[in-house]
Scaffold this motif. Structure first.
Motif, mmCIF file in Angstrom:
data_model
loop_
_atom_site.group_PDB
_atom_site.id
_atom_site.type_symbol
_atom_site.label_atom_id
_atom_site.label_comp_id
_atom_site.label_asym_id
_atom_site.label_seq_id
_atom_site.Cartn_x
_atom_site.Cartn_y
_atom_site.Cartn_z
ATOM 1 N N GLY A 1 24.702 -1.518 -1.512
ATOM 2 C CA GLY A 1 23.558 -2.362 -1.822
ATOM 3 C C GLY A 1 23.898 -3.410 -2.867
ATOM 4 O O GLY A 1 25.070 -3.660 -3.178
ATOM 5 N N PRO A 2 22.886 -4.033 -3.457
ATOM 6 C CA PRO A 2 23.131 -5.055 -4.485
ATOM 7 C C PRO A 2 23.878 -4.481 -5.684
ATOM 8 O O PRO A 2 23.642 -3.343 -6.095
ATOM 9 C CB PRO A 2 21.719 -5.511 -4.870
ATOM 10 N N PHE A 3 24.778 -5.300 -6.242
ATOM 11 C CA PHE A 3 25.589 -4.854 -7.375
ATOM 12 C C PHE A 3 25.632 -5.979 -8.402
ATOM 13 O O PHE A 3 26.128 -7.060 -8.128
ATOM 14 C CB PHE A 3 27.002 -4.505 -6.892
ATOM 15 N N ARG A 4 25.075 -5.698 -9.580
ATOM 16 C CA ARG A 4 25.050 -6.687 -10.654
ATOM 17 C C ARG A 4 26.160 -6.365 -11.648
ATOM 18 O O ARG A 4 26.213 -5.274 -12.219
ATOM 19 C CB ARG A 4 23.696 -6.691 -11.360
ATOM 20 N N THR A 5 27.049 -7.303 -11.855
ATOM 21 C CA THR A 5 28.220 -7.081 -12.693
ATOM 22 C C THR A 5 27.983 -7.591 -14.109
ATOM 23 O O THR A 5 27.076 -8.374 -14.376
ATOM 24 C CB THR A 5 29.439 -7.807 -12.095
ATOM 25 N N ARG A 6 28.851 -7.150 -15.004
ATOM 26 C CA ARG A 6 28.821 -7.685 -16.365
ATOM 27 C C ARG A 6 29.366 -9.115 -16.401
ATOM 28 O O ARG A 6 28.939 -9.940 -17.199
ATOM 29 C CB ARG A 6 29.650 -6.797 -17.298
ATOM 30 N N ASP A 7 30.344 -9.353 -15.549
ATOM 31 C CA ASP A 7 30.964 -10.684 -15.483
ATOM 32 C C ASP A 7 30.131 -11.554 -14.552
ATOM 33 O O ASP A 7 30.123 -11.355 -13.333
ATOM 34 C CB ASP A 7 32.393 -10.552 -14.965
ATOM 35 N N ARG A 8 29.401 -12.517 -15.129
ATOM 36 C CA ARG A 8 28.531 -13.367 -14.316
ATOM 37 C C ARG A 8 28.798 -14.831 -14.648
ATOM 38 O O ARG A 8 29.101 -15.181 -15.786
ATOM 39 C CB ARG A 8 27.057 -13.024 -14.543
#
Length: 455
Positions: free
Chosen positions: A12-19
């Protein structure tokens, strides 16, 4: 409010620290794009490879649903109107062009399988169960299971093409452009919501260092970029590079260009001049000056408007980026005669953004290097053409519109393998239709034929 554009992987959706910040043409941050590391790429690509294709009788209705959702629905919490507005701000593509691209993607989703079948050899069956197989026939099969796309951000419409891979049963991973990642995010989200699942199609934003891992992990890939991309992957049979179109128009002496000025102007200016199918060079048998002057007169009337204006045609960039493009143009145009744009092409809108206005330059040699210069706005080089220059002056063209009645010349142009598409008569270079190849059939790259026989 800043929109979060997450990676879309097998869980599913994955929000990273590196944006990465995604800014609009006014310099404002509109979204944050999650950038995934190499390990996440590897795991996602393995998951796509393990997944089985959605059965055809489910796949095609799901594709059509996804196209409708993409065009008109609320996807990942964003309405269709909000999507169009945001893409317009991000890319500087006029709102009318965004809307036409959305319609093209909707149509492509509905007709992806039919379009892909246009590239199937006549003697190849689709399934080993088909009746012709009993007597022996060809079979048409995927060259792999996972297809990767390094997407371009110059126009939303580029995302219509890879839907054919989905229709053929590939699992697809898209690396979005940082300039305009919203279109692939919305399209991948719509495909998932329509039934393809989290292991059927993925969105993998990465930094440049990690991008190559996507290609290495895929069976087949399609990449967009400049000439350096074409050169880098020219000898790799698993990568299909898409570079500059360098599309052209040829007008021979037996044709009065005045009768075709509308299609010439349209070929240069449609899509804001940003597409690979826009004409960037016009070759005239005889004196090119009158045509160059007429083109300049017509293109000069296009208004400079912000991208959301209903009558906007020209692309808008952040002011600094527009100035950089202008400097590049003027450097490359040295020695050419300016009919339009010789003093610059930037029109500052006063809000941090600028319109790139049309440019028309006249050359004195059909072999001048400027005829291969392609820029992301309506910029056209008008050059003389002679019978001695022949087809070799026109090679390297994604599209050539030939305004001529010379059938021997048309035979020569048709046979030239470096003129990938030939339009004869009043057909603008940007014309495309479902089932008609863009740069060959994509399915001829994705699929192969094998012998089939049943006892």
């Amino acid at each position: 409010m800043i929109t979060q554009l997450d990676a879309l992987g097998p869980a599913g959706p994955f929000r990273t620290r590196d944006r990465a910040d995604v800014t609009d043409v006014y310099g404002q941050t509109v979204a944050e794009l999650s950038l995934v590391p190499s390990l996440y790429v590897k795991r996602t690509m393995k998951a796509l490879g393990r997944a089985r294709p959605l059965p055809l009788d489910l796949r095609l209705p799901a594709l059509e649903r996804a196209g409708e959702m993409f065009a008109d629905g609320t996807v990942a919490g964003m309405t269709a109107a909000e999507y169009r507005d945001t893409v317009c701000r991000l890319s500087g593509t006029p709102l009318a062009n965004v809307s036409s691209a959305v319609d093209a993607i909707r149509t492509a989703a509905a007709e992806a399988y039919t379009s892909a079948q246009a590239g199937r050899p006549n003697g190849a069956a689709l399934d080993w169960r088909d009746a012709p197989v009993r007597g022996g026939s060809g079979g048409w099969v995927r060259r792999g299971e996972v297809f990767a796309v390094h997407a371009a951000g110059n126009h939303p419409g580029v995302h219509a093409l890879w839907l054919e891979a989905v229709a053929l049963g590939f699992r697809v991973a898209v690396r979005p452009s940082r300039r305009e990642p919203l279109t692939p995010f919305r399209l991948v989200s719509a495909l998932r919501e329509a039934g393809f699942g989290d292991d059927g199609v993925a969105l993998l934003p990465t930094d440049h260092a990690t991008a190559g891992q996507i290609l290495l992990s895929a069976d087949l890939s399609m990449v967009y970029g400049g000439q350096e991309v074409i050169d880098k992957y020219a000898d790799d049979p698993t990568v299909l590079p898409n570079g500059p179109g360098r599309s052209k128009i040829l007008i021979t002496a037996d044709t009065d260009w005045r009768e075709h000025i509308d299609v010439i102007v349209d070929s240069v200016a449609r899509h804001g001049g940003t597409a690979c199918v826009n004409a960037t060079a016009v070759f005239v048998e005889g004196d090119p000056a009158p045509l160059a002057a007429a083109l300049a007169e017509r293109l000069a009337t296009i208004p400079s408007l912000p991208p959301h204006h209903e009558k906007a045609v020209l692309p808008v960039h952040p002011l600094a980026g527009a100035r950089a493009i202008e400097r590049h143009l003027l450097d490359r145009a040295r020695g050419a005669r300016a009919h339009l744009g010789g003093d610059g092409v930037v029109d500052d809108l006063g809000d941090g953004s600028a319109v790139l206005r049309p440019a028309v330059f006249e050359l004195d040699d059909p072999a001048a290097p400027q005829t291969g210069v392609e820029l992301p706005f309506p910029c056209v080089w008008v050059a003389p053409w002679t019978r001695q220059a022949g087809a070799r002056a026109l090679t390297g063209s994604l599209v050539l519109t030939a305004l001529t009645s010379d059938e021997d010349l048309l035979d020569e142009l048709y046979a030239d393998p470096d003129i990938r598409n030939l339009y004869i008569g009043d057909r603008p270079t940007h014309w495309m239709a479902p089932g008609v190849p863009h740069d060959d059939y994509l399915s001829s790259f994705l699929m192969r034929s094998k012998a089939l026989a049943r006892g």
